[in-house]
Enzyme design. Structure first.
Site, PDB file in Angstrom:
ATOM      1  N   HIS A  18       0.841  -1.198   0.000  1.00  0.00           N
ATOM      2  CA  HIS A  18       0.000   0.000   0.000  1.00  0.00           C
ATOM      3  C   HIS A  18       0.876   1.247   0.000  1.00  0.00           C
ATOM      4  O   HIS A  18       2.112   1.153  -0.020  1.00  0.00           O
ATOM      5  CB  HIS A  18      -0.982  -0.024   1.168  1.00  0.00           C
ATOM      6  CG  HIS A  18      -0.342  -0.148   2.530  1.00  0.00           C
ATOM      7  ND1 HIS A  18       0.491   0.801   3.046  1.00  0.00           N
ATOM      8  CD2 HIS A  18      -0.426  -1.126   3.468  1.00  0.00           C
ATOM      9  CE1 HIS A  18       0.890   0.444   4.253  1.00  0.00           C
ATOM     10  NE2 HIS A  18       0.354  -0.737   4.529  1.00  0.00           N
ATOM     11  N   HIS A  21       3.957   1.521   2.241  1.00  0.00           N
ATOM     12  CA  HIS A  21       5.125   0.761   1.780  1.00  0.00           C
ATOM     13  C   HIS A  21       5.811   1.480   0.620  1.00  0.00           C
ATOM     14  O   HIS A  21       7.031   1.570   0.560  1.00  0.00           O
ATOM     15  CB  HIS A  21       4.710  -0.636   1.312  1.00  0.00           C
ATOM     16  CG  HIS A  21       3.983  -1.429   2.357  1.00  0.00           C
ATOM     17  ND1 HIS A  21       2.895  -2.201   2.073  1.00  0.00           N
ATOM     18  CD2 HIS A  21       4.194  -1.537   3.689  1.00  0.00           C
ATOM     19  CE1 HIS A  21       2.467  -2.782   3.185  1.00  0.00           C
ATOM     20  NE2 HIS A  21       3.233  -2.388   4.183  1.00  0.00           N
ATOM     21  N   CYS A 137      -0.390  -9.053  20.870  1.00  0.00           N
ATOM     22  CA  CYS A 137      -1.181  -8.605  19.715  1.00  0.00           C
ATOM     23  C   CYS A 137      -0.538  -9.177  18.450  1.00  0.00           C
ATOM     24  O   CYS A 137       0.613  -8.843  18.128  1.00  0.00           O
ATOM     25  CB  CYS A 137      -1.229  -7.081  19.624  1.00  0.00           C
ATOM     26  SG  CYS A 137      -1.990  -6.541  18.074  1.00  0.00           S
ATOM     27  N   CYS A 140       0.364  -6.440  15.808  1.00  0.00           N
ATOM     28  CA  CYS A 140       1.574  -5.661  16.124  1.00  0.00           C
ATOM     29  C   CYS A 140       2.786  -6.585  16.249  1.00  0.00           C
ATOM     30  O   CYS A 140       3.913  -6.102  16.280  1.00  0.00           O
ATOM     31  CB  CYS A 140       1.453  -4.946  17.461  1.00  0.00           C
ATOM     32  SG  CYS A 140       0.167  -3.718  17.584  1.00  0.00           S
ATOM     33  N   CYS A 161      -6.312  -4.571  21.568  1.00  0.00           N
ATOM     34  CA  CYS A 161      -5.134  -3.764  21.231  1.00  0.00           C
ATOM     35  C   CYS A 161      -5.578  -2.329  20.963  1.00  0.00           C
ATOM     36  O   CYS A 161      -6.529  -2.111  20.207  1.00  0.00           O
ATOM     37  CB  CYS A 161      -4.452  -4.347  19.989  1.00  0.00           C
ATOM     38  SG  CYS A 161      -3.225  -3.249  19.287  1.00  0.00           S
ATOM     39  N   HIS A 164      -4.906  -1.643  17.033  1.00  0.00           N
ATOM     40  CA  HIS A 164      -5.694  -2.367  16.028  1.00  0.00           C
ATOM     41  C   HIS A 164      -7.132  -2.619  16.423  1.00  0.00           C
ATOM     42  O   HIS A 164      -7.942  -3.028  15.599  1.00  0.00           O
ATOM     43  CB  HIS A 164      -5.021  -3.708  15.705  1.00  0.00           C
ATOM     44  CG  HIS A 164      -3.712  -3.543  15.027  1.00  0.00           C
ATOM     45  ND1 HIS A 164      -2.530  -3.494  15.696  1.00  0.00           N
ATOM     46  CD2 HIS A 164      -3.419  -3.366  13.722  1.00  0.00           C
ATOM     47  CE1 HIS A 164      -1.544  -3.316  14.842  1.00  0.00           C
ATOM     48  NE2 HIS A 164      -2.059  -3.226  13.636  1.00  0.00           N
ATOM     49  N   LYS A 318      -6.773   8.725   9.784  1.00  0.00           N
ATOM     50  CA  LYS A 318      -6.120   7.496   9.323  1.00  0.00           C
ATOM     51  C   LYS A 318      -6.856   6.998   8.100  1.00  0.00           C
ATOM     52  O   LYS A 318      -8.065   7.166   7.990  1.00  0.00           O
ATOM     53  CB  LYS A 318      -6.228   6.415  10.408  1.00  0.00           C
ATOM     54  CG  LYS A 318      -5.183   6.543  11.471  1.00  0.00           C
ATOM     55  CD  LYS A 318      -5.010   5.274  12.276  1.00  0.00           C
ATOM     56  CE  LYS A 318      -6.220   4.831  13.030  1.00  0.00           C
ATOM     57  NZ  LYS A 318      -5.974   3.804  14.040  1.00  0.00           N
ATOM     58  N   LYS A 321     -10.151   1.301   4.485  1.00  0.00           N
ATOM     59  CA  LYS A 321     -11.081   0.928   3.422  1.00  0.00           C
ATOM     60  C   LYS A 321     -12.488   1.332   3.796  1.00  0.00           C
ATOM     61  O   LYS A 321     -13.243   1.839   2.978  1.00  0.00           O
ATOM     62  CB  LYS A 321     -11.031  -0.580   3.214  1.00  0.00           C
ATOM     63  CG  LYS A 321      -9.813  -1.014   2.470  1.00  0.00           C
ATOM     64  CD  LYS A 321      -9.857  -2.502   2.272  1.00  0.00           C
ATOM     65  CE  LYS A 321      -8.473  -2.991   1.903  1.00  0.00           C
ATOM     66  NZ  LYS A 321      -8.364  -4.416   1.882  1.00  0.00           N
TER      67      LYS A 321
HETATM   68  N1  MSP Z   1       7.356  -6.237   9.389  1.00  0.00           N
HETATM   69  C1  MSP Z   1       7.450  -5.064  10.162  1.00  0.00           C
HETATM   70  C2  MSP Z   1       8.806  -4.429   9.984  1.00  0.00           C
HETATM   71  C3  MSP Z   1       9.958  -5.314  10.320  1.00  0.00           C
HETATM   72  S1  MSP Z   1      11.476  -4.545  10.009  1.00  0.00           S
HETATM   73  C4  MSP Z   1      12.606  -5.577  10.660  1.00  0.00           C
HETATM   74  C5  MSP Z   1       6.367  -4.051   9.716  1.00  0.00           C
HETATM   75  N2  MSP Z   1       5.847  -4.232   8.516  1.00  0.00           N
HETATM   76  S2  MSP Z   1       4.662  -3.334   7.886  1.00  0.00           S
HETATM   77  O1  MSP Z   1       4.424  -3.909   6.609  1.00  0.00           O
HETATM   78  O2  MSP Z   1       3.561  -3.291   8.781  1.00  0.00           O
HETATM   79  O3  MSP Z   1       5.169  -1.882   7.772  1.00  0.00           O
HETATM   80  C6  MSP Z   1       6.263  -1.567   6.984  1.00  0.00           C
HETATM   81  C7  MSP Z   1       6.518  -0.087   6.950  1.00  0.00           C
HETATM   82  O4  MSP Z   1       5.422   0.585   6.335  1.00  0.00           O
HETATM   83  C8  MSP Z   1       6.682   0.545   8.340  1.00  0.00           C
HETATM   84  O5  MSP Z   1       7.830   1.368   8.351  1.00  0.00           O
HETATM   85  C9  MSP Z   1       5.472   1.399   8.496  1.00  0.00           C
HETATM   86  O6  MSP Z   1       5.745   2.545   9.226  1.00  0.00           O
HETATM   87  C10 MSP Z   1       5.185   1.759   7.047  1.00  0.00           C
HETATM   88  N3  MSP Z   1       3.811   2.230   6.912  1.00  0.00           N
HETATM   89  C11 MSP Z   1       2.651   1.515   7.094  1.00  0.00           C
HETATM   90  N4  MSP Z   1       1.587   2.366   6.976  1.00  0.00           N
HETATM   91  C12 MSP Z   1       2.020   3.624   6.741  1.00  0.00           C
HETATM   92  C13 MSP Z   1       1.401   4.846   6.439  1.00  0.00           C
HETATM   93  N5  MSP Z   1       0.091   4.998   6.432  1.00  0.00           N
HETATM   94  N6  MSP Z   1       2.218   5.893   6.132  1.00  0.00           N
HETATM   95  C14 MSP Z   1       3.585   5.776   6.053  1.00  0.00           C
HETATM   96  N7  MSP Z   1       4.180   4.624   6.305  1.00  0.00           N
HETATM   97  C15 MSP Z   1       3.465   3.579   6.819  1.00  0.00           C
HETATM   98  O7  MSP Z   1       6.089  -3.148  10.471  1.00  0.00           O
END
Ligand code: MSP
Length: 726
Positions: A18, A21, A137, A140, A161, A164, A318, A321
């Site tokens: 998304h 990422h 959780c 998390c 949580c 979440h 935030k 969907k």
């Molecule tokens: N798997 C763990 C990270 C492990 S690192 C050893 C994780 N994964 S995640 O897929 O949930 O998140 C990955 C990254 O995406 C995180 O840095 C998180 O901050 C970022 N983002 C998720 N949602 C976001 C937004 N809405 N805005 C900006 N970045 C966000 O956490």
């Protein structure tokens, strides 16, 4: 040769890519490209976090093995990185790490063994075996302390949580512990001695006060019978490692820690320490746990941990969907150029703080800053060189006898005025870039765009072209504009690699294979005047066509409605939504949705579902959209005297005042059971009076069995009051 190593977090393999990422990828990619420009050998790592209960559960829901689940999600991440040109082929990441790789198992076991042999600064064993009793959780992937969860409404139910709003798992089992409590002082010393270790400053302060508040030992394993999809604890395969312990270690196993083959291919010795780019939601893991593990293992600390903020919707909520306020990657891909998206991400979010992302704002910025700004500067300059100078870059020289004429035309004849401005701008730009202040860096670059635009507008080359005597003035204006463009290409390359390469080529600078490209020119070494007179410019093409806001917004909205109506056939493409949660760790869409994409059509699953429950007549989507379904939260619930079937509820559906709703469920639900519950409400039902009370809506419930026992429809995921069901 100098080396540099930058990492993104590894993404949970339970959830499709998304905007959040995409953002971390763009930032890391920008940093990596800038380092490469400086001639520094750079390694850029990204990948997926594939173990743990969350992935196990997503796999179960989707009828896959955990590995199949991970493969499935990885294919979408790879698709996203290719579509947005963030992959190796397009000069982006160097490696896509997967924690299910055997070399990772090997490396992480090696780290565990190092720590298991170590003594803490207080002389205790760094790892010990004990018993864990507490709440976890899954979303998390974190154990929760009392202040991190909401107590249940009904005694005996699990707590929820706070992030979440999902139920926590009770864990009561033997576990290995990492003696984190012994590392508080060492960590504080680390933050003190290296003020740049955690950035930005505000986040560093948060981390320091968290550590200063005292640390508790950390459970770092689960019984294999509880979590089987994980790396076995060395010499005790009945336990698997806590997923964060193992996931953080990816940063070193990827490059060769504990594995000779990886060491040869990449090189831990060569590249470590890394700069870790993370979202602020996962800062504690990176800035507290990870450094503590490394301290225990005697491994050098990372170069820095840099935390960015979260993307919110245009009004600061935030994204989710249910709220219908998400940003879809395939909508971005369809309507906007990659560099417009990159520019917006980097320009709009003040690094470290939360930012707001909306399609309208993206269109506005694309039109104002890119179409009318950089794009216009480039096309007007090049078009005029084509028209007035036969398509070759003119000389910028003005002879003594023409200086006065040039001045009269409004041109500052001192070339150093513009070159000095540019040099100063470049230095500022680089300072901001080094400090991750991308927004400020871009602002600086755009002050250069504005300055050159003004020079052109003041000198009016179209008038100068009519006067043979002003040929040198005309040439000087066009040379300066073209040379500035060359500088801008180099400066902006890390942020906008595609558009700058295009301008570079249009300037005629990419004509030979061995010509330097902006990817390999160190901006600090740019020198004014190196654009050669006589360079033949290339074909002039528009870079950022203006976007028709009304038309595009209409298309985007229609696309959203189609997706909603057709079971969101785009759901499982690389277009998943921006995370509804701060952590972005919500689980993947329900199985039906996944299968829709697997069969390539959202429609099939919907029809199959309808058939399965024996629906005989169909309504049109417009019929359905007449019903305004909203998420509500039950604030109060009470029985009504002499009405044994009715409960009187007040429900917050996201409006100014809560609604009063009467529900015929009193024989099946006690008022206490309903307090705080999230329910689905028909919000546009005509109010009516029952037993003297006005009911301003209706709640939805399944009707079960012959007696029609109501089972209230509810939500198991984070969902705000007032969110629309569609
Ligand atoms: N798997 C763990 C990270 C492990 S690192 C050893 C994780 N994964 S995640 O897929 O949930 O998140 C990955 C990254 O995406 C995180 O840095 C998180 O901050 C970022 N983002 C998720 N949602 C976001 C937004 N809405 N805005 C900006 N970045 C966000 O956490």
């Amino acid at each position: 040769m100098k080396t540099f190593y930058v990492t993104t977090p590894i993404y949970y393999a339970n959830s499709l890519p998304h905007l959040g990422h995409l953002y971390t990828m763009v930032v890391a990619d920008t940093i990596a490209r800038h380092k490469r420009q400086q001639g520094i050998e750079t390694f850029f790592l990204t990948g997926t976090d594939e173990h743990g209960i969350n992935i196990e559960r997503a796999a179960q829901r989707n009828g896959r093995t955990p590995k199949e689940q991970a493969d499935y999600v990885v294919s979408y991440f790879k698709k996203m990185t290719a579509e947005f040109r963030l992959d190796t082929e397009h000069g982006g990441y160097d490696m896509f790490m997967r924690t299910s790789e055997p070399f990772h198992y090997q490396g992480v076991s090696e780290l565990w063994r190092h720590i298991a042999r170590a003594k803490t600064p207080k002389g205790n064993d760094a790892i010990y075996k004990g018993h864990y009793e507490g709440w976890f959780c899954a979303a998390c992937a974190e154990y929760k302390t009392e202040d991190e969860y909401a107590k249940p409404a009904t005694a005996g139910d699990p707590p929820t949580c706070l992030i979440h709003e999902t139920l926590l798992d009770r864990v009561s089992e033997d576990s290995y512990f990492f003696r984190l409590a012994d590392y508080g002082d060492a960590l504080l010393e680390l933050y003190e001695s290296r003020p740049d270790f955690v950035r930005p400053e505000s986040r560093r302060n948060e981390v320091m006060s968290f550590v200063a508040g005292g640390l508790q030992d950390l459970s770092v394993s689960r019984l294999r019978t509880s979590v089987s999809w994980g790396v076995p604890v060395p010499d005790d395969p009945e336990h698997t490692m806590y997923v964060w312990f193992e996931a953080l270690t990816n940063y070193i196993t990827a490059i060769g820690f504990g594995n000779e083959e990886r060491e040869r291919v990449v090189g831990f010795e060569k590249f470590w320490p890394a700069l870790h780019l993370v979202g602020k939601d996962i800062l504690r893991f990176h800035a507290v746990y990870w450094p503590a593990f490394l301290l225990a293992a005697g491994v050098e600390q990372p170069r820095a941990i840099v935390a960015h903020g979260m993307w919110l919707d245009p009004v600061g909520k935030k994204m989710s969907k249910t709220m219908g306020n998400t940003i879809e990657l395939d909508v971005l891909n369809r309507h906007f150029s990659i560099d417009a998206i990159r520019y917006f991400c980097l320009r709009e979010m003040v690094f470290g703080q939360d930012g707001r992302f909306g399609y309208e704002a993206l269109i506005d910025r694309t039109n104002s800053d890119l179409a009318s700004g950089l794009g216009n500067l480039s096309s007007r300059t090049l078009t005029m060189i084509a028209r007035y100078c036969d398509g070759s870059v003119p000389s910028g020289f003005i002879s003594e006898d023409k200086l006065l004429l040039a001045k009269r035309a409004g041109l500052d004849t001192e070339e150093t005025a513009i070159s000095g401005f540019l040099e100063h701008g470049r230095d500022q730009f680089l300072q901001h870039l080094e400090a991750f202040a991308f927004s400020k860096a871009l602002e600086t670059a755009w002050s250069v765009v504005a300055r050159v635009d003004k020079m052109i507008s003041d000198a009016k080359p179209w008038d100068l072209a009519k006067d043979e005597n002003q040929k040198q003035t005309l040439n000087a204006v066009l040379y300066r504009a073209a040379e500035t463009l060359r500088w801008l290409c180099v400066l902006l390359f890390p942020m906008m690699p595609n558009a700058t390469t295009e301008i570079w080529n249009q300037l005629g600078l990419g004509s030979s294979a061995d010509a330097p490209t902006p990817a390999r020119i160190d901006p600090a070494k740019l020198k004014w005047g190196e654009l050669r007179e006589g360079t033949t410019i290339g074909e002039v093409k528009p870079l950022f066509p203006r976007i028709d806001k009304v038309k595009t917004m209409k298309e985007i909205n229609e696309q959203g409605q189609e997706a909603a109506a057709g079971g969101r056939s785009d759901e499982a493409s690389s277009t998943a939504n921006a995370s509804p949660t701060a952590s972005g760790s919500e689980s993947v869409s329900p199985p039906a949705v996944i299968e829709q994409s697997a069969s390539g059509s959202g429609q099939h699953a919907t029809e199959a579902d309808a058939g399965a429950v024996g629906v005989t007549s169909f309504i049109d989507i417009t019929d359905f959209t007449k019903v305004d379904l909203r998420v509500g939260e039950v604030l109060t619930a009470e029985r009504i005297p002499k009405a044994d079937k009715l409960l009187l509820l007040t429900v917050d559906v996201g409006e100014e005042k809560p609604r009063q709703i009467l529900a015929g469920i009193a024989q099946f639900y006690s008022p206490e059971q309903l307090l705080g519950r999230k329910i689905a409400v028909v919000a546009n039902l005509k109010p009516r009076k029952l037993r003297g009370y006005e009911s301003q809506g209706m709640l939805l419930a399944a009707s079960v069995g012959e007696e029609g026992k109501p089972v209230i429809a509810t939500f198991t995921e984070d969902v705000p009051n007032g969110a629309r069901l569609k």
